[in-house]
Design an enzyme around this catalytic site. Sequence first.
Site, PDB file in Angstrom:
ATOM      1  N   GLU A   1      53.606  36.060  22.962  1.00  0.00           N
ATOM      2  CA  GLU A   1      53.925  35.219  24.119  1.00  0.00           C
ATOM      3  C   GLU A   1      55.324  34.687  23.862  1.00  0.00           C
ATOM      4  OE1 GLU A   1      54.781  32.442  25.738  1.00  0.00           O
ATOM      5  OE2 GLU A   1      53.037  31.445  26.612  1.00  0.00           O
TER       6      GLU A   1
ATOM      7  N   CYS B   1      58.663  27.603  27.499  1.00  0.00           N
ATOM      8  CA  CYS B   1      59.061  28.930  27.977  1.00  0.00           C
ATOM      9  C   CYS B   1      58.777  29.150  29.455  1.00  0.00           C
ATOM     10  CB  CYS B   1      58.392  30.007  27.139  1.00  0.00           C
ATOM     11  SG  CYS B   1      56.612  29.798  26.956  1.00  0.00           S
TER      12      CYS B   1
END
Length: 474
Positions: free
Chosen positions: A246, A280
């Site tokens: 991720e 993010c």
Amino acid sequence: MIAGHHIAGAPIYEGAVEQSVDPADQTEVGTYHLGSRNLVDHAAQVARRAFIELNWSANPRLRAQALSEIADQLEAAKESIADLVVQENGKLRSEAMGETMGAISETRYYAGLARNIRGTMQEVLPGQMSLFHREAAGVAGIIVPWNAPVTLLMRSLAPALAAGCTCVIKPATQTPLVHAKLMECITGAPSLPSGVVNSVNENGIEVGQAIVASPLIDVISFTGSSRTGQAVMAGASTTLKRVGLELGGKAPALIFQDADIDKAVTELTYGSLNMAGQICVAAARFLVHSSIAKRFEERMIAAYRAVRVGRGSDPASTMGSLIDLSSQQRLLRLIEQAGDEGRMILQGGWDGTGAFLTPTLFGIEDVTSSLVQEELFGPIVSLETFEDEAEAIHKANATPYGLAASVFTQDGARALRISRAMRSGTVWVNSHLRLFAEAETGGYGQSGLGRLHGPEGMHDFLETKHIYLEPGQV
């Protein structure tokens, strides 16, 4: 407070000692022991032995019970966990508590799924039976980032444990005391067998590299930057590990001419500045229809100017600090670059002490600029314009990232069209930054491989075994 390693159910205080500091004022919060390749080897051997010798992987009820107990332990310690997050990470107390509660929710969610892992059966020809069994992949290596050290640990650890894996964890160097508190809660669960969860503090990059390279570790779950993710993937290739990544993002928010401006400004102020933009999935690009661009810009200037930057422990603060002074200096250089390459709309900065930075908004139309193409990871947002849906989609998909995006419109058909056309793992409609245990998250392109959260969050930690039976054997 001093943070050690955790192997075979007990803390180990071994290795050189480093300070952990509060990014808001650079004062010492505590100390932690540096790890080593030898400690990783020891932890991996313990985890491998636990996987082979214990009945952990074959006992879903035990796993569910242990996860429920871990959630109880985390909930009992939530206040002290949140306090440590504020001290080591610098984020707002409300963000720290939200993160802690999210981790508890994640753990309870996978406690439920642990008892619902099912295989299938197929009769290929009369009497010829194929059984497809879902079983634990083995030992999982979990590498945790600093920006959400509670949630992002449990987001990988909980599904790994639910699947029946044993684990070796590497926490971030910036948040070792938070991690030590979490390990105290995890290993305090009465039903968790010794050796199932182990942890070694980082030492530069030695520990992470050792975990990735270890032949005793079968799966890597990594959350972090795309550049480091590439290194993890390359390192894991020598032992052909399964890798879940991720990674970074550059989330575009598309604001159409019929959008509710009030809602868009509220959502995107939160979506871009949560954790000081150090997440993010933060809204990093505002793509606005040209007919409302000026009005939207004025509203965002007012919203950003109203942000009160300060210590996370101060209830009056609406944005906390960056993770450290080096990040502050990096972002200040990027602000200078934005002034050179684009149109400075609102220039952020900081002339006091601590790793703080006020929000920056700049206009730019060159999608090839590194300011648009690269993840900035801070409270710096670009404003770009478009004329129609085709241009909006083209610009939204113009970066190598595809982790998250949002679209603001009151036209439901348009919202669905745009959502389908964007190359992003998550698209929020008339909102931004909604994350929860039930909904998978993950990216396209350089934003990574695999999914976390939800039922798919266990897939990286499970194997499918085919068992074939001849006629008459059943």
